[in-house]
Design an enzyme around this catalytic site. Structure first.
Site, short mmCIF file in Angstrom:
data_model
loop_
_atom_site.label_atom_id
_atom_site.label_comp_id
_atom_site.label_asym_id
_atom_site.label_seq_id
_atom_site.Cartn_x
_atom_site.Cartn_y
_atom_site.Cartn_z
CB ILE A 20 39.69 38.47 39.84
CG1 ILE A 20 40.51 39.00 38.66
CG2 ILE A 20 38.84 39.59 40.44
CD1 ILE A 20 39.69 39.44 37.44
CG ASP A 38 37.69 27.53 41.70
OD1 ASP A 38 38.22 26.73 40.90
OD2 ASP A 38 37.85 28.76 41.64
N GLY A 43 42.26 27.69 39.21
CA GLY A 43 42.42 28.24 40.56
C GLY A 43 43.30 27.35 41.43
CG ASP A 58 31.70 22.08 36.22
OD1 ASP A 58 31.26 23.23 35.97
OD2 ASP A 58 32.32 21.39 35.39
CB ALA A 79 33.18 30.03 37.90
CE1 TYR A 145 36.36 35.53 28.89
CE2 TYR A 145 36.51 37.70 27.88
CZ TYR A 145 36.53 36.90 29.00
OH TYR A 145 36.69 37.48 30.24
CB ILE A 188 51.00 42.29 33.15
CG1 ILE A 188 50.62 43.58 32.40
CG2 ILE A 188 51.93 42.57 34.33
CD1 ILE A 188 50.19 44.74 33.26
NE ARG A 269 46.72 36.36 22.27
CZ ARG A 269 46.42 36.58 23.53
NH1 ARG A 269 45.26 37.11 23.87
NH2 ARG A 269 47.26 36.29 24.46
P1 NAD Z 1 41.01 32.70 36.67
O1 NAD Z 1 41.11 31.65 35.60
O2 NAD Z 1 42.16 32.89 37.57
O3 NAD Z 1 39.73 32.44 37.55
C1 NAD Z 1 38.62 31.67 37.14
C2 NAD Z 1 38.29 30.71 38.27
O4 NAD Z 1 37.13 29.96 37.89
C3 NAD Z 1 39.39 29.68 38.54
O5 NAD Z 1 39.59 29.52 39.93
C4 NAD Z 1 38.86 28.39 37.91
O6 NAD Z 1 39.37 27.24 38.56
C5 NAD Z 1 37.37 28.59 38.12
N1 NAD Z 1 36.55 27.85 37.15
C6 NAD Z 1 36.67 27.82 35.80
N2 NAD Z 1 35.72 27.03 35.26
C7 NAD Z 1 34.98 26.57 36.31
C8 NAD Z 1 33.85 25.71 36.40
N3 NAD Z 1 33.28 25.17 35.33
N4 NAD Z 1 33.35 25.44 37.63
C9 NAD Z 1 33.90 25.98 38.76
N5 NAD Z 1 34.96 26.80 38.72
C10 NAD Z 1 35.48 27.09 37.52
O7 NAD Z 1 40.62 34.05 35.93
P2 NAD Z 1 40.44 35.54 36.45
O8 NAD Z 1 41.34 36.37 35.64
O9 NAD Z 1 40.52 35.59 37.93
O10 NAD Z 1 38.95 35.85 35.97
C11 NAD Z 1 37.85 35.92 36.87
C12 NAD Z 1 36.64 36.48 36.12
O11 NAD Z 1 36.89 37.79 35.66
C13 NAD Z 1 36.24 35.67 34.89
O12 NAD Z 1 34.81 35.64 34.82
C14 NAD Z 1 36.80 36.48 33.73
O13 NAD Z 1 36.09 36.27 32.54
C15 NAD Z 1 36.61 37.87 34.26
N6 NAD Z 1 37.50 38.85 33.64
C16 NAD Z 1 38.85 38.77 33.84
C17 NAD Z 1 39.67 39.72 33.26
C18 NAD Z 1 41.17 39.70 33.42
O14 NAD Z 1 41.83 40.58 32.85
N7 NAD Z 1 41.74 38.77 34.16
C19 NAD Z 1 39.12 40.76 32.51
C20 NAD Z 1 37.74 40.79 32.30
C21 NAD Z 1 36.93 39.84 32.90
C1 UD1 Z 2 41.93 40.06 28.75
C2 UD1 Z 2 41.42 38.91 29.61
C3 UD1 Z 2 39.98 38.65 29.32
C4 UD1 Z 2 39.25 39.95 29.54
C5 UD1 Z 2 39.80 41.08 28.67
C6 UD1 Z 2 39.14 42.40 29.01
C7 UD1 Z 2 43.11 37.27 30.27
C8 UD1 Z 2 43.80 36.01 29.92
N1 UD1 Z 2 42.21 37.70 29.37
O1 UD1 Z 2 41.86 39.72 27.35
O2 UD1 Z 2 39.49 37.65 30.20
O3 UD1 Z 2 37.88 39.79 29.35
O4 UD1 Z 2 41.18 41.22 28.96
O5 UD1 Z 2 39.76 43.45 28.36
O6 UD1 Z 2 43.34 37.86 31.30
N2 UD1 Z 2 49.80 39.63 24.03
C9 UD1 Z 2 51.06 39.61 23.47
N3 UD1 Z 2 51.91 38.62 23.86
C10 UD1 Z 2 51.59 37.66 24.78
C11 UD1 Z 2 50.29 37.71 25.36
C12 UD1 Z 2 49.42 38.71 24.95
O7 UD1 Z 2 51.40 40.46 22.65
O8 UD1 Z 2 52.44 36.81 25.09
C13 UD1 Z 2 48.89 40.70 23.59
C14 UD1 Z 2 47.57 40.15 23.04
O9 UD1 Z 2 47.66 39.85 21.68
C15 UD1 Z 2 46.64 41.32 23.32
C16 UD1 Z 2 47.20 41.94 24.61
O10 UD1 Z 2 48.53 41.48 24.72
O11 UD1 Z 2 46.70 42.26 22.28
C17 UD1 Z 2 46.42 41.53 25.85
O12 UD1 Z 2 46.30 40.12 25.85
P1 UD1 Z 2 45.71 39.31 27.11
O13 UD1 Z 2 46.46 39.65 28.33
O14 UD1 Z 2 45.62 37.87 26.72
O15 UD1 Z 2 44.28 39.96 27.32
P2 UD1 Z 2 43.03 40.22 26.36
O16 UD1 Z 2 43.02 39.33 25.18
O17 UD1 Z 2 42.95 41.70 26.18
#
Ligand code: NAD
Ligand code: UD1
Length: 323
Positions: A20, A38, A43, A58, A79, A145, A188, A269
């Site tokens: 993101i 980062d 990343g 960090d 992060a 989390y 996805i 899970r």
């Molecule tokens: P991501 O893992 O791609 O991004 C996290 C980034 O933080 C990476 O670049 C990683 O290298 C960096 N990072 C991790 N630990 C660090 C540290 N200690 N110091 C410096 N950098 C560090 O994940 P993302 O999906 O892009 O998530 C970004 C944010 O959005 C996170 O805070 C996550 O909790 C939040 N979020 C994501 C989702 C989702 O569906 N992807 C949903 C809800 C919230």
């Molecule tokens: C995700 C985010 C989390 C965020 C949350 C907000 C990631 C890794 N996690 O969690 O940071 O805060 O959304 O809603 O992006 N699943 C399968 N098979 C697989 C993988 C996943 O069935 O191989 C299922 C999981 O059990 C879950 C659903 O798909 O029910 C979504 O899983 P996942 O993409 O890991 O996201 P969340 O756990 O919802």
């Protein structure tokens, strides 16, 4: 602040090399001075435009953070350890990044008098009592989390209340789009990789669990709005308002990729939320935010390897495709 107020500012994106964060950096970089802090744990440097200042470090390290945040106007705090299952396996480890470091970020923002836009999560709600979930719903996370994101979310609000710091928490639902990958990434990207490789598509549990999938370009627009809103000290849901079951998602992705992968079921899970779907009326009212990318077209563009549409911070209705 008006909607162009982000222009010519200096901003810090923690976790800016991540999925993101890097899309946000890409939207900001032509108009603002962008710094990225980062540690590249998940990343990638290759995701970053050349003209951003990268501090490899960090976010838990106060010296690195201080250096990165000096003189900034806005901190977008992304992060984190984002995997729910990793937090279940090692709660103290993820707590150090997701909570301790978030407090450091807020403290640093106080020093700099900087706005903070923090990446919170739908995980704060746990199993919703009512769907769609509004921001006033009970918060009972089902994973470390979720507890950690709730702490971040509440600290963000409290810093606005106690110290008059302009803060916004964005409660992302399930974000997807280009650059999401890896063993702990979202479902996805996992299903797409499996379908493309002709490997089994792995559903955890019965597949009846539902999620609200929001495209990363919409999440970027929500961040840009949050960077300038006058409605601070608040948390906002960032989703689409639509839900799909994981079973249906598996079939949609298999069809979209013309794959013959079998769909298999594994154990459910631990800590998994059953249903999740956003009420986005508050974000609509206060931020003028509404998701634009539907799931079907979002998946189609991923399958076709199209880049995400680029949001502009200068009147964010301007949306242009990257070159
Ligand atoms: P991501 O893992 O791609 O991004 C996290 C980034 O933080 C990476 O670049 C990683 O290298 C960096 N990072 C991790 N630990 C660090 C540290 N200690 N110091 C410096 N950098 C560090 O994940 P993302 O999906 O892009 O998530 C970004 C944010 O959005 C996170 O805070 C996550 O909790 C939040 N979020 C994501 C989702 C989702 O569906 N992807 C949903 C809800 C919230
Ligand atoms: C995700 C985010 C989390 C965020 C949350 C907000 C990631 C890794 N996690 O969690 O940071 O805060 O959304 O809603 O992006 N699943 C399968 N098979 C697989 C993988 C996943 O069935 O191989 C299922 C999981 O059990 C879950 C659903 O798909 O029910 C979504 O899983 P996942 O993409 O890991 O996201 P969340 O756990 O919802």
């Amino acid at each position: 602040m008006d909607s162009s107020a982000i222009r010519d500012k200096t901003v810090l994106v923690t976790g800016g090399a991540g999925f993101i964060g890097s899309h946000l950096v890409e939207a900001l970089a032509p108009h603002t001075e962008v710094r990225v802090l980062d540690d590249f744990s998940t990343g990638e440097r290759a995701y970053l435009p050349e003209d951003v200042t990268v501090i490899e470090g960090d976010v838990r390290d106060p010296i690195a953070l201080q250096r990165a945040a000096r003189g900034v106007d806005v901190i977008f705090h992304h992060a984190a350890v984002v995997s729910v299952s990793q937090s279940v396996d090692a709660p103290r480890q993820s707590n150090r990044t997701n909570v301790d470091a978030s407090l450091l970020v807020l403290e640093q923002a106080r020093q700099e008098d900087a706005r903070v836009v923090a990446a919170s999560s739908a995980a704060v709600y746990g199993h919703p009592v009512e769907l769609p979930v509004s921001e006033t719903a009970p918060t009972e996370p089902t994973s470390p989390y979720g507890v950690q994101k709730l702490a971040l979310d509440q600290y963000t609000r409290l810093y606005a209340e106690l110290y008059d710091l302009p803060t916004v928490a964005l409660r992302y639902f399930n974000v997807y789009g280009p650059r999401q990958r890896g063993p702990y990434s979202g479902v996805i990207s996992t299903f797409l990789e499996q379908a493309r490789a002709g490997e089994p598509i792995t559903i955890d549990g019965d597949g009846e669990q539902t999620r609200d999938f929001v495209h990363v370009s919409d999440v970027v627009r929500a961040n840009l709005r949050a960077a300038t809103t006058g409605e601070t000290g608040e948390a906002y849901n960032v989703g689409t308002g639509e839900r799909i079951s994981i079973g249906e998602l598996a079939e949609t992705i298999r069809d979209a990729t013309d794959s013959s992968s079998p769909i298999v079921h594994r154990e459910p899970r631990p800590g998994d939320i059953r249903h999740s779907g956003a009420d986005i009326s508050k974000a609509d009212r206060a931020l003028g935010f509404e998701a634009r990318v539907g799931l079907e077209s979002g998946i189609r563009s991923l399958v076709d390897d199209e880049p995400a549409p680029l949001a502009s911070p200068i009147g964010d209705d301007t949306v242009a495709d990257p070159e």
